[in-house]
Design a protein around this motif. Structure first.
Motif, PDB file in Angstrom:
ATOM      1  N   ASP A 189       0.827  -1.013  -0.055  1.00  0.00           N
ATOM      2  CA  ASP A 189       0.046  -0.205   0.127  1.00  0.00           C
ATOM      3  C   ASP A 189       0.773   1.172   0.074  1.00  0.00           C
ATOM      4  OD1 ASP A 189      -1.794   2.216   0.580  1.00  0.00           O
ATOM      5  OD2 ASP A 189      -3.095   0.685   1.671  1.00  0.00           O
ATOM      6  N   SER A 190       0.796   2.221  -0.852  1.00  0.00           N
ATOM      7  CA  SER A 190       1.652   3.320  -0.988  1.00  0.00           C
ATOM      8  C   SER A 190       1.326   4.392   0.158  1.00  0.00           C
ATOM      9  CB  SER A 190       1.245   3.968  -2.592  1.00  0.00           C
ATOM     10  OG  SER A 190      -0.167   4.144  -2.526  1.00  0.00           O
ATOM     11  N   ILE A 191       0.077   4.420   0.521  1.00  0.00           N
ATOM     12  CA  ILE A 191      -0.335   5.165   1.730  1.00  0.00           C
ATOM     13  C   ILE A 191      -0.174   4.789   3.097  1.00  0.00           C
ATOM     14  CG2 ILE A 191      -2.238   6.447   2.816  1.00  0.00           C
ATOM     15  CD1 ILE A 191      -3.687   6.681  -0.005  1.00  0.00           C
ATOM     16  N   ASN A 192      -0.391   3.391   3.432  1.00  0.00           N
ATOM     17  CA  ASN A 192      -0.049   2.745   4.609  1.00  0.00           C
ATOM     18  C   ASN A 192       0.775   1.838   4.343  1.00  0.00           C
ATOM     19  OD1 ASN A 192      -2.644   4.071   5.799  1.00  0.00           O
ATOM     20  ND2 ASN A 192      -3.657   2.413   4.362  1.00  0.00           N
ATOM     21  N   SER A 217      -1.064   0.016  -9.502  1.00  0.00           N
ATOM     22  CA  SER A 217      -1.421   0.436  -8.131  1.00  0.00           C
ATOM     23  C   SER A 217      -0.619   1.733  -7.689  1.00  0.00           C
ATOM     24  CB  SER A 217      -0.869  -0.683  -7.077  1.00  0.00           C
ATOM     25  OG  SER A 217       0.622  -1.109  -7.280  1.00  0.00           O
ATOM     26  N   SER A 218       0.647   1.840  -8.062  1.00  0.00           N
ATOM     27  CA  SER A 218       1.546   2.912  -7.932  1.00  0.00           C
ATOM     28  C   SER A 218       0.850   4.458  -8.458  1.00  0.00           C
ATOM     29  CB  SER A 218       2.858   2.892  -8.644  1.00  0.00           C
ATOM     30  OG  SER A 218       2.778   2.497 -10.271  1.00  0.00           O
ATOM     31  N   TYR A 219      -0.069   4.144  -9.580  1.00  0.00           N
ATOM     32  CA  TYR A 219      -0.870   5.328  -9.996  1.00  0.00           C
ATOM     33  C   TYR A 219      -2.219   5.384  -9.374  1.00  0.00           C
ATOM     34  CZ  TYR A 219       2.485   5.061 -13.950  1.00  0.00           C
ATOM     35  OH  TYR A 219       3.605   4.856 -14.577  1.00  0.00           O
ATOM     36  N   PHE A 268      -5.601   6.273  -7.442  1.00  0.00           N
ATOM     37  CA  PHE A 268      -6.238   7.596  -6.629  1.00  0.00           C
ATOM     38  C   PHE A 268      -6.813   7.193  -5.423  1.00  0.00           C
ATOM     39  CE2 PHE A 268      -9.641  10.416  -6.420  1.00  0.00           C
ATOM     40  CZ  PHE A 268      -8.862  11.639  -6.586  1.00  0.00           C
ATOM     41  N   GLU A 269      -6.110   7.633  -4.370  1.00  0.00           N
ATOM     42  CA  GLU A 269      -6.482   7.679  -3.084  1.00  0.00           C
ATOM     43  C   GLU A 269      -6.908   6.121  -2.699  1.00  0.00           C
ATOM     44  OE1 GLU A 269      -9.770  10.361  -2.629  1.00  0.00           O
ATOM     45  OE2 GLU A 269      -8.522  12.136  -2.956  1.00  0.00           O
ATOM     46  N   ASN A 270      -6.246   5.052  -3.061  1.00  0.00           N
ATOM     47  CA  ASN A 270      -6.263   3.757  -2.891  1.00  0.00           C
ATOM     48  C   ASN A 270      -7.774   3.244  -3.445  1.00  0.00           C
ATOM     49  OD1 ASN A 270      -3.877   3.383  -2.054  1.00  0.00           O
ATOM     50  ND2 ASN A 270      -4.417   3.093   0.131  1.00  0.00           N
ATOM     51  N   CYS A 271      -8.183   3.741  -4.432  1.00  0.00           N
ATOM     52  CA  CYS A 271      -9.688   3.676  -4.993  1.00  0.00           C
ATOM     53  C   CYS A 271      -9.320   2.345  -5.885  1.00  0.00           C
ATOM     54  CB  CYS A 271     -10.339   4.544  -5.764  1.00  0.00           C
ATOM     55  SG  CYS A 271     -11.870   4.455  -6.021  1.00  0.00           S
ATOM     56  N   PHE A 272      -9.373   1.101  -5.172  1.00  0.00           N
ATOM     57  CA  PHE A 272      -9.095  -0.197  -6.207  1.00  0.00           C
ATOM     58  C   PHE A 272     -10.162  -1.126  -5.397  1.00  0.00           C
ATOM     59  CE2 PHE A 272      -5.178   0.425  -3.738  1.00  0.00           C
ATOM     60  CZ  PHE A 272      -5.174  -0.216  -2.884  1.00  0.00           C
ATOM     61  N   TRP A 273     -10.660  -2.150  -6.180  1.00  0.00           N
ATOM     62  CA  TRP A 273     -11.444  -3.227  -5.900  1.00  0.00           C
ATOM     63  C   TRP A 273     -11.240  -4.307  -6.594  1.00  0.00           C
ATOM     64  CZ3 TRP A 273     -12.724   1.006  -8.536  1.00  0.00           C
ATOM     65  CH2 TRP A 273     -13.527   1.027  -9.401  1.00  0.00           C
ATOM     66  N   ARG A 274     -11.942  -5.607  -6.577  1.00  0.00           N
ATOM     67  CA  ARG A 274     -11.464  -6.865  -7.085  1.00  0.00           C
ATOM     68  C   ARG A 274     -11.759  -6.358  -8.510  1.00  0.00           C
ATOM     69  NH1 ARG A 274     -13.713 -12.632  -5.020  1.00  0.00           N
ATOM     70  NH2 ARG A 274     -12.948 -11.293  -3.165  1.00  0.00           N
ATOM     71  N   ASN A 275     -12.692  -5.648  -9.119  1.00  0.00           N
ATOM     72  CA  ASN A 275     -13.218  -5.614 -10.519  1.00  0.00           C
ATOM     73  C   ASN A 275     -12.906  -4.226 -11.103  1.00  0.00           C
ATOM     74  OD1 ASN A 275     -14.449  -7.950 -10.322  1.00  0.00           O
ATOM     75  ND2 ASN A 275     -16.284  -6.993  -9.521  1.00  0.00           N
ATOM     76  N   GLY A 276     -11.990  -3.573 -10.372  1.00  0.00           N
ATOM     77  CA  GLY A 276     -11.748  -2.039 -10.820  1.00  0.00           C
ATOM     78  C   GLY A 276     -10.716  -1.382 -10.189  1.00  0.00           C
TER      79      GLY A 276
END
Length: 813
Positions: A543-546, A593-595, A597-605
């Protein structure tokens, strides 16, 4: 031979060349006006001072011969006659005493006459894409030759004397019929570029040949100390859980069938001894993979190699979407075939239907399977009743014996020092129970057998890794310093983490303390190795933030997190796959993942951003598409990030780029947008079709509006290649200059860069291209070349520019 009358335009061109004393002449479609094949006209021979003669491919004619008088051009330095139908080359070629470059590629030549007279002057010889079966012996006499291209022919043997080409800088022997390289090749200069891909090489193995001349030399030198024939290989079982992989592997080894055999969680590795019929026995290392979906991502650990694959399937699990177990998802035969195709290096496949005691042999589309995949044979067995198991066993033996794809694995000569190192490593695993050692320790073992670092690398990557004895990787550095002696140990540890309740409960998120709890049997050093291994194969990312928290995408929530997305003024794109499986998208999330936006990821997107531009990237497994819609000012750049990531994940994938219509009624639903194939849009545009009817909104749409693009480069599907960002930057710069009609500036740019970096072959190509450019403009200004012909030839110069750009990057690396 019949020769057509040459056109008045060509006569004028020759007269102008005589008048201006031009030292170069370019002949293209204005030269021959007939639809018949012809010979290169004798009128050209009047230009006695000519240095450069280039005959471009002709639209309506093909050159089949060269008038004898042409060979009287004694000052000629470059002769290019490619993409024609030349079947025979006259011995008079030797009259070209000053010839430095001869390009006769893509003709119909079978033999080459002796070219002794031009042996002093000739520097570059291109005979690629002909019908040559025998290596032209006179090439050996070209002592000053620097570049030799014999690719795309049918050559079966290279003479030992090829090592006498002392000034050679590059040799291209790709795509021939070579099964071995001569020992004399070790006498060639160490720094030459040797291309040998797409040959059925056995000696040396193709993996070694791909590493270049130094690796080949070391292999032959090691072999001089004695050789042992290799009789060990991988036999990989894949397929759905409960299809019977373990039961079949036991039956093959003459073990008893166990009713209610436990489902394989993870992997089982066992040996199967196969009689080869020549008093030798092959040790097949069976890798029996668990079929549960959670394990599929780990297949990349070990399937990315050449082996014999047995795809085990049965009617029940092939038809069922989900089995009784909550973690058991079944997949079709096509899924598994595509999986093997993606990961393996053209490995042979046996397709085995099990449980025919329950149902009759199932009919499947064998013809389409044989067309699309490397399936060698189909089998129907019953592990329960032991029916046809011997037939399958004989098929496995025959495939190991006869498969062209495995000939440099099974039955090839291993240098004795290599075998001694292999036995020592197995001793460390079996007797000392070591799971891994430091790479420095591995090198010390190799040094004890007289092997230097290059030979040690050959051994680790081209034999031990291939047959499954060890795992070793060139990157990252943390893994490069480790040699894993027991691959099963590493895989079981990863499986233990993936199926842990803690990880599933946290929806794919774990931190350092969680890892300590799950891997409590492993020390910190081992935990770091295993974690790096998971990162290497894109099973997780930090995780780039945590910091200190890791995400496993395949276990993320299926529902997207709450976020605001402005659907107005978006550009919509989609990548259509022939077969899109879950692993492709989970790896895409890791790569992007390095791009994020505010850790906005889920299994389908995943939502990504760069330079004030955002992209919303999702998947649809049923439609077999990955969708991308963008907003912002740097759409080209962000789309490039996605394209490059997809290319790295699966360079062999058959992708088709689609462009969304931007229907207002569907702007908030990317899947519901109407999409047009990009290639079709370009075709319509080339035929001056400016509007299309959208099936969704029933409105006519401008093709330019659908594209919504500032540059055609952005939607060029040929951009989906596996190249690094440095390549794309130079190519982008050249493409932009070409687009702005700044061809001369682009040539000067490449020339200055090549001179600065002392890449002489590229700078000379650029100078030559500049000469062609200037001559073409002179002929156009004189009215000898008409506009249509001018544009066609300028397009060819621009194509050459892009090739030179690629050459520049290759040489610089």
């Amino acid at each position: 031979m019949f020769r057509d009358k040459i056109s008045d335009i060509l006569v004028e061109k020759i007269n102008l060349a005589r008048e201006l004393i031009l030292d170069e002449i370019l002949i293209s479609n204005e030269g021959i006006i007939s639809n018949f094949t012809t010979v290169l006209p004798e009128e050209i021979s009047e230009l006695k001072w000519l240095k450069y003669l280039i005959v471009s491919p002709l639209e309506k004619s093909s050159i089949v011969g060269i008038h004898e008088s042409i060979f009287d051009l004694s000052f000629l330095e470059e002769f290019e006659l490619k993409n024609h139908r030349i079947q025979e080359l006259s011995p008079s070629i030797n009259k070209f005493e000053n010839l430095r470059s001869l390009n006769l590629s893509n003709n119909l030549l079978r033999n080459i006459p002796s070219i002794d007279t031009i042996s002093v002057s000739l520097r570059s010889l291109n005979l690629s894409s002909n019908n040559i079966e025998v290596f032209p012996e006179s090439i050996i006499g070209l002592k000053n030759l620097e570049e030799l291209d014999l690719s795309n022919n049918y050559i079966r043997h290279i003479p030992n004397e090829v090592g006498e080409l002392s000034n050679i800088e590059s040799i291209n022997l790709s795509n021939n019929s070579l099964t071995e390289l001569p020992r004399g090749i070790v006498n060639l200069p160490d720094n030459i570029e040797l291309k040998i891909e797409e040959n059925p090489l056995i000696n040396p193995p193709i993996e070694i040949a791909r590493q270049g001349l130094k690796a080949i030399k070391n292999y032959f030198e090691d072999l001089d100390r004695g050789g042992v024939i290799n009789y060990e290989a991988k036999l990989i079982f894949v397929g759905n859980g409960r299809a019977g992989k373990t039961s079949i592997s036991k039956r093959l080894g003459k073990e008893k069938f166990v009713i209610g055999e436990d489902v394989t969680h993870g992997i089982r590795i066992k040996e199967l001894l196969l009689p080869m019929g020549d008093e030798n026995t092959l040790k097949a290392n069976i890798w029996d993979f668990g079929g549960q979906e959670i394990y599929h991502a780990t297949h990349r650990f070990f399937l990315k190699t050449r082996a014999l694959f047995c795809l085990i399937w049965d009617k029940e699990t092939n038809e069922d979407a989900i089995s009784q177990n909550s973690d058991q998802v079944n997949f079709t035969i096509d899924y598994w075939l595509e999986k093997i195709h993606e990961l393996s290096d053209a490995s042979p496949i046996l397709l085995v239907q099990n449980k025919i005691d329950k149902c009759n042999q199932e009919l499947i589309d064998r013809i389409s399977i044989l067309e699309d995949y490397n399936v060698k044979e189909f089998y129907s067995v019953s592990a329960k009743n032991n029916k046809n198991i011997d037939h399958l066993l004989n098929g496995i033996i025959d495939t190991f014996k006869n498969s062209e794809e495995l000939k440099d694995i099974v039955g090839f000569l291993i240098p004795v020092p290599w075998m001694n190192v292999k036995l020592k490593l197995e001793e460390l695993t079996n007797n000392d129970e070591l799971n891994y050692i430091n790479y420095s320790d591995y090198l010390e073992i190799c040094d004890g057998q007289g092997l230097d670092k290059v030979s040690a690398n050959n051994l680790s990557h081209n034999l031990l890794h291939q047959i499954g004895t060890i795992l070793h990787f060139e990157s990252p550095k943390s893994l490069k310093n480790i040699v894993i002696l027991n691959p099963e140990w590493a895989l079981e540890a990863v499986y233990e983490l993936l199926r842990s309740r803690l990880l599933i409960y946290n929806f794919g998120r774990i931190n350092d303390s969680d890892i300590d709890e799950i891997w409590d049997y492993y020390d910190y050093g081992e935990q770091n190795i295993l974690l790096e291994l998971m990162k290497k194969f894109e099973l997780c990312f930090e995780d780039s933030i945590n910091k200190g928290e890791y995400i496993i995408p395949q276990l993320l929530p299926t529902v997207s997190p709450k976020f605001e997305w402005d659907f107005s003024e978006n550009r919509f794109y989609a990548f259509q796959y022939k077969y899109l499986h879950r692993g492709i998208f989970t790896r895409l999330i890791v790569k992007l993942s390095s791009y994020s936006f505010e850790n906005c990821f889920w299994r389908n997107g995943i939502v990504i951003h760069k330079n004030n531009t955002q992209a919303y990237v999702t998947r649809d497994l049923k439609l077999k598409r990955i969708f991308v819609h963008l907003r912002g000012h740097a759409e080209d750049e962000l789309l490039r990030v996605v394209i490059d990531a997809l290319a790295e994940i699966d360079p062999k994938a058959e992708l088709r780029l689609m462009v969304g219509c931007n229907c207002d009624a569907y702007e908030s639903n990317v899947q519901s947008q109407n999409y047009f194939y990009h290639t079709k849009l370009k075709l319509y545009k080339s035929k001056n079709v400016n509007e299309l009817l959208c099936d969704k909104c029933s409105k006519k749409k401008s093709i330019s509006d659908i594209f919504g693009i500032k540059s055609e480069q952005k939607n060029n599907l040929s951009a989906i290649k596996n190249y690094n960002s440095e390549d794309s930057n130079l190519l982008l710069k050249i493409k932009n200059l070409i687009k702005d009609s700044e061809t001369l500036k682009a040539i000067e740019e490449i020339y200055l860069l090549a001179e600065k970096n002392e890449i002489k072959n590229v700078s000379s190509q650029a100078l030559h291209l500049m000469s062609r450019y200037n001559q073409l403009n002179k002929l156009y200004l004189k009215g000898i070349v008409k506009l249509e012909e001018y544009l066609m030839n300028m397009a060819k110069i621009n194509d050459s520019l892009l090739h030179i750009s690629n050459d520049y990057e290759k040489n610089k690396r």
